[in-house]
Write a protein that holds these residues in place. Structure first.
Motif, mmCIF file in Angstrom:
data_model
loop_
_atom_site.group_PDB
_atom_site.id
_atom_site.type_symbol
_atom_site.label_atom_id
_atom_site.label_comp_id
_atom_site.label_asym_id
_atom_site.label_seq_id
_atom_site.Cartn_x
_atom_site.Cartn_y
_atom_site.Cartn_z
ATOM 1 N N ASN A 119 0.883 -1.380 0.038
ATOM 2 C CA ASN A 119 -0.035 0.206 -0.014
ATOM 3 C C ASN A 119 1.028 0.745 0.426
ATOM 4 O O ASN A 119 0.279 2.327 -1.117
ATOM 5 N N ASP A 120 1.726 1.365 1.076
ATOM 6 C CA ASP A 120 2.856 2.586 0.604
ATOM 7 C C ASP A 120 3.641 2.668 -0.553
ATOM 8 O O ASP A 120 3.818 3.245 -1.058
ATOM 9 N N CYS A 121 4.331 1.300 -0.865
ATOM 10 C CA CYS A 121 5.407 1.334 -2.022
ATOM 11 C C CYS A 121 4.361 0.985 -2.915
ATOM 12 O O CYS A 121 5.437 1.467 -3.939
ATOM 13 N N ASN A 122 3.135 0.586 -2.922
ATOM 14 C CA ASN A 122 2.518 0.363 -4.043
ATOM 15 C C ASN A 122 3.873 -0.807 -5.045
ATOM 16 O O ASN A 122 3.935 -0.717 -6.929
ATOM 17 N N LEU A 123 4.065 -1.638 -4.312
ATOM 18 C CA LEU A 123 5.151 -2.571 -5.110
ATOM 19 C C LEU A 123 4.480 -3.787 -5.535
ATOM 20 O O LEU A 123 3.603 -4.691 -5.281
ATOM 21 N N ASP A 124 5.186 -4.109 -7.440
ATOM 22 C CA ASP A 124 4.113 -4.824 -8.367
ATOM 23 C C ASP A 124 4.380 -6.630 -7.795
ATOM 24 O O ASP A 124 3.372 -7.204 -7.775
ATOM 25 N N ASP A 125 5.374 -6.439 -7.372
ATOM 26 C CA ASP A 125 6.106 -7.627 -7.186
ATOM 27 C C ASP A 125 7.457 -7.759 -5.448
ATOM 28 O O ASP A 125 8.859 -7.250 -6.436
ATOM 29 N N ILE A 126 7.153 -8.135 -4.214
ATOM 30 C CA ILE A 126 7.817 -7.760 -3.873
ATOM 31 C C ILE A 126 8.916 -8.782 -3.901
ATOM 32 O O ILE A 126 10.682 -7.910 -3.104
ATOM 33 N N ASN A 127 9.102 -10.132 -4.672
ATOM 34 C CA ASN A 127 10.462 -10.792 -4.775
ATOM 35 C C ASN A 127 11.597 -10.115 -5.686
ATOM 36 O O ASN A 127 12.651 -10.485 -5.924
ATOM 37 N N ASN A 128 11.134 -8.951 -6.269
ATOM 38 C CA ASN A 128 11.886 -7.887 -6.665
ATOM 39 C C ASN A 128 12.728 -6.843 -6.314
ATOM 40 O O ASN A 128 12.970 -5.853 -6.337
ATOM 41 N N TYR A 129 12.452 -6.483 -5.184
ATOM 42 C CA TYR A 129 12.312 -5.362 -3.733
ATOM 43 C C TYR A 129 14.391 -6.016 -3.596
ATOM 44 O O TYR A 129 14.956 -6.584 -3.856
ATOM 45 N N TYR A 184 12.604 2.412 5.329
ATOM 46 C CA TYR A 184 13.758 1.562 4.566
ATOM 47 C C TYR A 184 14.386 2.974 3.481
ATOM 48 O O TYR A 184 14.949 2.655 2.822
ATOM 49 N N SER A 185 13.850 4.273 4.095
ATOM 50 C CA SER A 185 14.044 5.632 3.587
ATOM 51 C C SER A 185 14.488 5.786 2.744
ATOM 52 O O SER A 185 13.459 5.406 1.257
ATOM 53 N N ASP A 186 15.894 5.818 1.338
ATOM 54 C CA ASP A 186 15.825 6.032 0.287
ATOM 55 C C ASP A 186 15.539 4.722 -0.119
ATOM 56 O O ASP A 186 15.476 4.574 -2.309
ATOM 57 N N GLN A 187 15.794 3.551 0.132
ATOM 58 C CA GLN A 187 15.591 1.713 -0.558
ATOM 59 C C GLN A 187 13.876 2.321 -0.577
ATOM 60 O O GLN A 187 14.448 1.491 -2.179
ATOM 61 N N CYS A 188 13.415 2.674 -0.529
ATOM 62 C CA CYS A 188 12.366 2.593 -0.823
ATOM 63 C C CYS A 188 12.170 3.508 -2.104
ATOM 64 O O CYS A 188 10.882 3.250 -2.707
ATOM 65 N N VAL A 189 12.813 4.799 -1.237
ATOM 66 C CA VAL A 189 11.994 5.555 -2.513
ATOM 67 C C VAL A 189 12.700 4.977 -3.880
ATOM 68 O O VAL A 189 12.123 5.504 -5.118
ATOM 69 N N LEU A 190 14.328 4.444 -3.805
ATOM 70 C CA LEU A 190 14.009 4.119 -5.079
ATOM 71 C C LEU A 190 13.714 2.959 -5.672
ATOM 72 O O LEU A 190 13.738 2.504 -6.467
#
Length: 318
Positions: free
Chosen positions: A165-175, A209-215
């Motif tokens: 929800n906050d990061c709106n990531l399609d696939d956590i396996n590619n984080y 996770y600060s800038d990591q989530c931004v990127l």
């Protein structure tokens, strides 16, 4: 020691075969940066030219000069002062991180005269020539990164809502982890507003996770995933991992860690603080032994542990 600032455009240190490496440090962490640079130097190939730039604020001239010993015919260490960049920026910080965690968001503008830059965190150790990572092929991508094994397999289940929800990531396996990033500067700067877009996301809300989530948000779909060997963390296996994976897989992953090109001391239990809790602490201390800050690192380790044992002793007396 050369210290550059915003008024002076950063130029490659070498005309040919320039391997650009970026680190970031606060005054308290420059000793740890010295250990990372020691490991880079130890595995450097004479055929390559290593251009190391440390992004900093308020690091003392004395500490900078101590790293000057590494400068040679094919090895350059310089500092870039970020005061002018940062004076108008107010990042929302994770309590476990310093403002230096956000420095890498400014890299495209700082290194605009470069083609490619490899960013590495200072809580890392190089066990092989860093050129092996730098020359990874990312021509079709703006960024090359390595999956964050710890986030994906240990932290995701309890933070599922945050990532979705906050990061709106399609696939956590590619984080991916932001501790080792290969920037394709030429391709990034085709968007002249790229740094502003990074900062716009960073200002939008608090990120765990600060800038990591931004990127990860910005490069949700468009990044090149590099080998796990290029950013292998030092975490112990959790009970969740033992339940989720076979013994064969876990043994294979443990073997992989021992062969890592870059060993990343991700946990809060850093080897320069608590040797007993940090996996591969001995490897880190091996390189620390040859760094110009070895004496100070030992003294800090002693005081940190001495205070801890005093507190434990007092609690036992109660």
């Amino acid at each position: 020691m050369i210290t550059l600032n915003k008024a002076e455009e950063l130029q490659p240190a070498f005309l040919n075969n320039n391997i650009a490496i970026c680190l970031s440090s606060t005054p308290d962490w420059v000793k740890i940066a010295g250990v990372t640079i020691t490991s880079i130097k130890k595995h450097a190939n004479r055929k390559n030219n290593y251009d190391i730039v440390i992004l900093e604020e308020n690091v003392s001239e004395e500490d900078k000069n101590r790293l000057e010993k590494y400068n040679s015919k094919n090895f350059s260490v310089r500092f870039f002062n970020l005061y002018e960049y940062l004076k108008s920026i107010n990042f929302i910080l994770n309590p476990d991180l310093t403002v230096a965690a956000f420095y890498r968001l400014l890299i495209p503008n700082i290194f605009k005269n470069y083609k490619k830059v490899l960013y590495i965190d200072i809580d890392t150790i190089l066990q092989k020539d860093i050129a092996n990572v730098y020359f990874s092929n990312i021509e079709e991508y703006q960024i090359g990164a390595i999956k964050d094994f710890h986030i994906i397999y240990n932290l995701y289940p309890k933070n599922k809502s945050y990532f979705e929800n906050d990061c709106n990531l399609d696939d956590i396996n590619n984080y991916f982890n932001s501790g080792v990033l290969l920037f394709n500067i030429e391709k990034m700067l085709k968007n002249k507003n790229i740094v502003d877009e990074f900062l716009q996301i960073a200002y939008s809300r608090y990120f765990k996770y600060s800038d990591q989530c931004v990127l990860n948000i910005y490069y949700n779909k468009n990044k090149k995933l590099l080998k796990l060997l290029d950013n292998t963390n030092n975490y112990y296996f959790s009970k969740k991992m033992f339940k989720r994976f076979s013994k064969k897989f876990l043994l294979k992953y443990l073997k992989l860690k021992s062969k890592a090109n870059i060993l990343h001391y991700l946990s809060t239990d850093k080897p320069w603080r608590d040797i007993s809790k940090s996996l591969y602490a001995g490897t880190w201390w091996y390189y620390a032994l040859f760094s110009p800050f070895f004496k100070e690192i030992c003294i800090e380790w002693f005081y940190f542990n001495f205070k801890k044992y005093i507190v434990a002793y007092k609690l036992c007396k109660i």
